[in-house]
Design an enzyme around this catalytic site. Structure first.
Site, PDB file in Angstrom:
ATOM      1  N   ASN A 147      79.375  21.516  52.581  1.00  0.00           N
ATOM      2  CA  ASN A 147      78.800  21.609  51.234  1.00  0.00           C
ATOM      3  C   ASN A 147      79.312  22.833  50.468  1.00  0.00           C
ATOM      4  OD1 ASN A 147      77.414  23.565  52.626  1.00  0.00           O
ATOM      5  ND2 ASN A 147      75.444  22.525  52.589  1.00  0.00           N
ATOM      6  N   ARG A 285      72.104  33.607  50.408  1.00  0.00           N
ATOM      7  CA  ARG A 285      70.788  33.633  51.055  1.00  0.00           C
ATOM      8  C   ARG A 285      69.898  34.605  50.303  1.00  0.00           C
ATOM      9  NH1 ARG A 285      71.910  29.454  52.787  1.00  0.00           N
ATOM     10  NH2 ARG A 285      72.112  28.807  54.966  1.00  0.00           N
ATOM     11  N   GLN A 314      61.664  30.257  53.074  1.00  0.00           N
ATOM     12  CA  GLN A 314      61.690  28.931  52.447  1.00  0.00           C
ATOM     13  C   GLN A 314      60.801  27.969  53.228  1.00  0.00           C
ATOM     14  OE1 GLN A 314      66.120  29.223  50.437  1.00  0.00           O
ATOM     15  NE2 GLN A 314      65.694  27.537  51.773  1.00  0.00           N
ATOM     16  N   HIS A 333      66.072  25.309  46.928  1.00  0.00           N
ATOM     17  CA  HIS A 333      67.378  25.346  47.618  1.00  0.00           C
ATOM     18  C   HIS A 333      68.016  23.948  47.600  1.00  0.00           C
ATOM     19  CE1 HIS A 333      69.668  27.108  51.321  1.00  0.00           C
ATOM     20  NE2 HIS A 333      70.475  26.482  50.482  1.00  0.00           N
TER      21      HIS A 333
HETATM   22  P1  NDP Z   1      82.716  31.028  54.953  1.00  0.00           P
HETATM   23  O1  NDP Z   1      82.486  31.359  56.381  1.00  0.00           O
HETATM   24  O2  NDP Z   1      83.896  30.211  54.571  1.00  0.00           O
HETATM   25  O3  NDP Z   1      82.792  32.361  54.096  1.00  0.00           O
HETATM   26  C1  NDP Z   1      82.001  33.464  54.319  1.00  0.00           C
HETATM   27  C2  NDP Z   1      82.778  34.688  53.888  1.00  0.00           C
HETATM   28  O4  NDP Z   1      81.897  35.795  53.844  1.00  0.00           O
HETATM   29  C3  NDP Z   1      83.909  35.038  54.849  1.00  0.00           C
HETATM   30  O5  NDP Z   1      85.092  35.197  54.106  1.00  0.00           O
HETATM   31  C4  NDP Z   1      83.419  36.350  55.431  1.00  0.00           C
HETATM   32  O6  NDP Z   1      84.401  37.281  55.683  1.00  0.00           O
HETATM   33  C5  NDP Z   1      82.620  36.922  54.284  1.00  0.00           C
HETATM   34  N1  NDP Z   1      81.754  38.019  54.700  1.00  0.00           N
HETATM   35  C6  NDP Z   1      80.993  38.127  55.804  1.00  0.00           C
HETATM   36  N2  NDP Z   1      80.353  39.309  55.812  1.00  0.00           N
HETATM   37  C7  NDP Z   1      80.745  39.956  54.695  1.00  0.00           C
HETATM   38  C8  NDP Z   1      80.432  41.227  54.153  1.00  0.00           C
HETATM   39  N3  NDP Z   1      79.612  42.063  54.790  1.00  0.00           N
HETATM   40  N4  NDP Z   1      80.998  41.581  52.967  1.00  0.00           N
HETATM   41  C9  NDP Z   1      81.859  40.739  52.339  1.00  0.00           C
HETATM   42  N5  NDP Z   1      82.199  39.514  52.821  1.00  0.00           N
HETATM   43  C10 NDP Z   1      81.628  39.138  53.980  1.00  0.00           C
HETATM   44  O7  NDP Z   1      81.372  30.325  54.469  1.00  0.00           O
HETATM   45  P2  NDP Z   1      81.068  29.547  53.102  1.00  0.00           P
HETATM   46  O8  NDP Z   1      81.825  30.190  52.004  1.00  0.00           O
HETATM   47  O9  NDP Z   1      81.193  28.090  53.300  1.00  0.00           O
HETATM   48  O10 NDP Z   1      79.505  29.872  52.989  1.00  0.00           O
HETATM   49  C11 NDP Z   1      79.061  31.201  52.794  1.00  0.00           C
HETATM   50  C12 NDP Z   1      77.552  31.272  52.870  1.00  0.00           C
HETATM   51  O11 NDP Z   1      76.981  30.582  51.775  1.00  0.00           O
HETATM   52  C13 NDP Z   1      76.927  30.625  54.112  1.00  0.00           C
HETATM   53  O12 NDP Z   1      76.947  31.496  55.220  1.00  0.00           O
HETATM   54  C14 NDP Z   1      75.547  30.340  53.646  1.00  0.00           C
HETATM   55  O13 NDP Z   1      74.705  31.471  53.840  1.00  0.00           O
HETATM   56  C15 NDP Z   1      75.701  30.103  52.143  1.00  0.00           C
HETATM   57  N6  NDP Z   1      75.605  28.677  51.812  1.00  0.00           N
HETATM   58  C16 NDP Z   1      74.636  28.285  50.943  1.00  0.00           C
HETATM   59  C17 NDP Z   1      74.465  26.960  50.659  1.00  0.00           C
HETATM   60  C18 NDP Z   1      73.439  26.503  49.676  1.00  0.00           C
HETATM   61  O14 NDP Z   1      73.058  25.331  49.713  1.00  0.00           O
HETATM   62  N7  NDP Z   1      72.992  27.346  48.774  1.00  0.00           N
HETATM   63  C19 NDP Z   1      75.280  25.926  51.304  1.00  0.00           C
HETATM   64  C20 NDP Z   1      76.363  26.461  52.098  1.00  0.00           C
HETATM   65  C21 NDP Z   1      76.470  27.783  52.370  1.00  0.00           C
HETATM   66  P3  NDP Z   1      85.399  37.246  56.895  1.00  0.00           P
HETATM   67  O15 NDP Z   1      85.354  35.854  57.449  1.00  0.00           O
HETATM   68  O16 NDP Z   1      86.654  37.608  56.179  1.00  0.00           O
HETATM   69  O17 NDP Z   1      84.909  38.256  57.855  1.00  0.00           O
END
Ligand code: NDP
Length: 400
Positions: A147, A285, A314, A333
């Site tokens: 998603n 989140r 939630q 959400h």
């Molecule tokens: P990804 O795993 O593709 O991306 C997450 C990114 O966050 C990675 O690039 C990671 O960095 C980066 N990251 C982690 N910690 C940090 C930090 N401290 N500072 C900066 N960047 C950081 O996941 P998605 O993009 O698919 O999803 C991200 C989040 O969105 C999910 O974990 C979830 O919480 C939320 N989400 C919400 C949804 C909703 O319905 N509202 C649905 C789907 C997701 P790196 O890997 O480079 O370490």
């Protein structure tokens, strides 16, 4: 045979739909980076149907019951007398969605002596105490990418809605009014603005790509830098830390997972470093932002608007201040659970279950915790620890 305990959100108040506005959803060949969509042997649902609510059952009942497994589906997840808490002690597998999370705290995991697998039907496994899952040898998985684009679309919508003051203008019409000055005295264009993403993972990068045609100046920060070719293509500026990013941005979109490094990242201190009159869109989140700091910033004008769809806990209690704070564009959400997204994550859950029962490896991309440590995507994007503290407050919604 296994007992699978699945927590889904309630059916629509008017009952499970008999018809839908559209007859089908587009068929995608792959995700934007080439990763394949879920590949279960078979599905027993119609893509585009409501699968995420209790009667939709993620389309899993036939598959599980014909193999002799016990499948329990409930929305009653909070409090000691909930169905979830009662069924948990002998469950082998728990399935839960971030939209209506069955919090797996260390106390609950201690009661779940048989639990071996926790599946997130979506992305984001912060509702599980990952530290406790690691020490108990429980495998935690999610349906990576299912998603991400749904959320990126919602982010762009929310940025435009806030900056153009869309929601108050819409309300003016519904309330039979026509005071244009009221509508436009907070309305701007995004063109020329500095817009930044905290994280450039699947969602963050998709947000940046979608915003580029608006002729804005793009920024991001992340733990790993994007390839140079993508930075050039998007003309996006990398910031080594979030403080640097927020100091130049007019709009900040939060797209990192919730883990100990990011819990309460946006507190009074960080928000005070933002430009006065900035906007935050947080679909990652709720707990990444400090609840009352957001309210204070909107009341003082430090923030011009806040939108998103994620809360803590939630469901949000009926007296949660984000429901009533000024200049917000909050929804429940929902962004990651469009009917389009549901078809993907239901198929992804089925793929994970098929692998589990057939003793085949689950895709690395879907693993968060495996064999007593962070694994797969979990090892790349999360840090170990626990972010479920305070989740018992979710029971307040039921009581109010
Ligand atoms: P990804 O795993 O593709 O991306 C997450 C990114 O966050 C990675 O690039 C990671 O960095 C980066 N990251 C982690 N910690 C940090 C930090 N401290 N500072 C900066 N960047 C950081 O996941 P998605 O993009 O698919 O999803 C991200 C989040 O969105 C999910 O974990 C979830 O919480 C939320 N989400 C919400 C949804 C909703 O319905 N509202 C649905 C789907 C997701 P790196 O890997 O480079 O370490």
């Amino acid at each position: 045979m296994a007992k699978i305990l699945c927590v889904l959100y309630d059916d629509p108040i008017a009952g499970y739909p008999k018809t839908y506005p559209r007859t089908d959803i587009p068929k995608l060949n792959s995700y934007p980076d080439g990763m394949s969509l879920p590949t279960p042997h078979h599905i027993d649902f119609n893509p585009g149907d409501l699968l995420g609510s209790v009667s939709g059952e993620l389309g899993l009942r036939k598959f599980l019951e014909t193999q002799g497994h016990t499948f329990i589906v409930t929305s009653d997840k909070d409090g000691q007398n909930s169905v979830f808490e009662k069924e948990l002690p002998d469950a082998d597998i728990v399935i839960s969605q971030p939209f209506w999370p069955a919090y797996l705290t260390s106390e609950r995991l201690a009661k779940a002596q048989k639990l071996k697998l926790a599946i997130t039907a979506g992305i984001g496994s912060d509702h599980v105490d990952l530290e406790a899952a690691i020490s108990r040898g429980i495998t935690v998985t999610e349906v990576t990418y299912c998603n991400s684009i749904s959320v990126a679309e919602h982010v762009v919508m929310a940025i435009l809605a806030l900056v153009h003051n869309y929601i108050p203008s819409y309300k003016t019409v519904v309330n039979k009014g026509w005071n244009i000055a009221d509508c436009v005295s907070r309305a701007y264009d995004v063109e020329g603005m500095n817009i930044g993403s905290v994280a450039a993972g699947r969602i963050g990068l998709a947000v940046l790509r979608r915003l580029k045609p608006f002729d804005v100046k793009l920024h991001y920060t992340d733990r790993h830098r994007l390839p140079e070719s993508i930075e050039k293509e998007l003309n996006v500026t990398f910031h080594p830390n979030v403080e640097s990013l927020v100091s130049v941005c007019d709009v900040v979109s939060i797209n990192c997972p919730l883990h100990p490094e990011t819990e309460h990242l946006f507190d009074d201190d960080l928000i005070s470093k933002m430009k006065r009159g900035s906007y935050i869109v947080n679909t990652a989140r709720g707990k990444i932002c400090e609840r009352d700091a957001i309210v204070r910033a909107l009341e003082s004008g430090q923030l011009a608007g806040y939108a998103g769809d994620v809360w803590f806990p939630q469901p949000a209690p009926k007296d949660h201040p984000w429901r009533t704070m000024p200049h917000h564009g909050m929804t429940p959400h929902v962004s990651g659970t469009t009917l389009s997204a549901q078809a993907r994550y239901a198929a992804g859950v089925r793929e994970i279950l098929e692998c589990w029962f057939e003793n085949r490896p689950i895709r690395e991309q879907y693993l968060i915790v495996n064999q007593g440590k962070l694994a797969g995507m979990g090892a790349y994007s999360y840090s170990a620890g626990n972010t479920t503290g305070g989740s018992e407050e979710a029971e307040k919604f039921k009581k109010s």
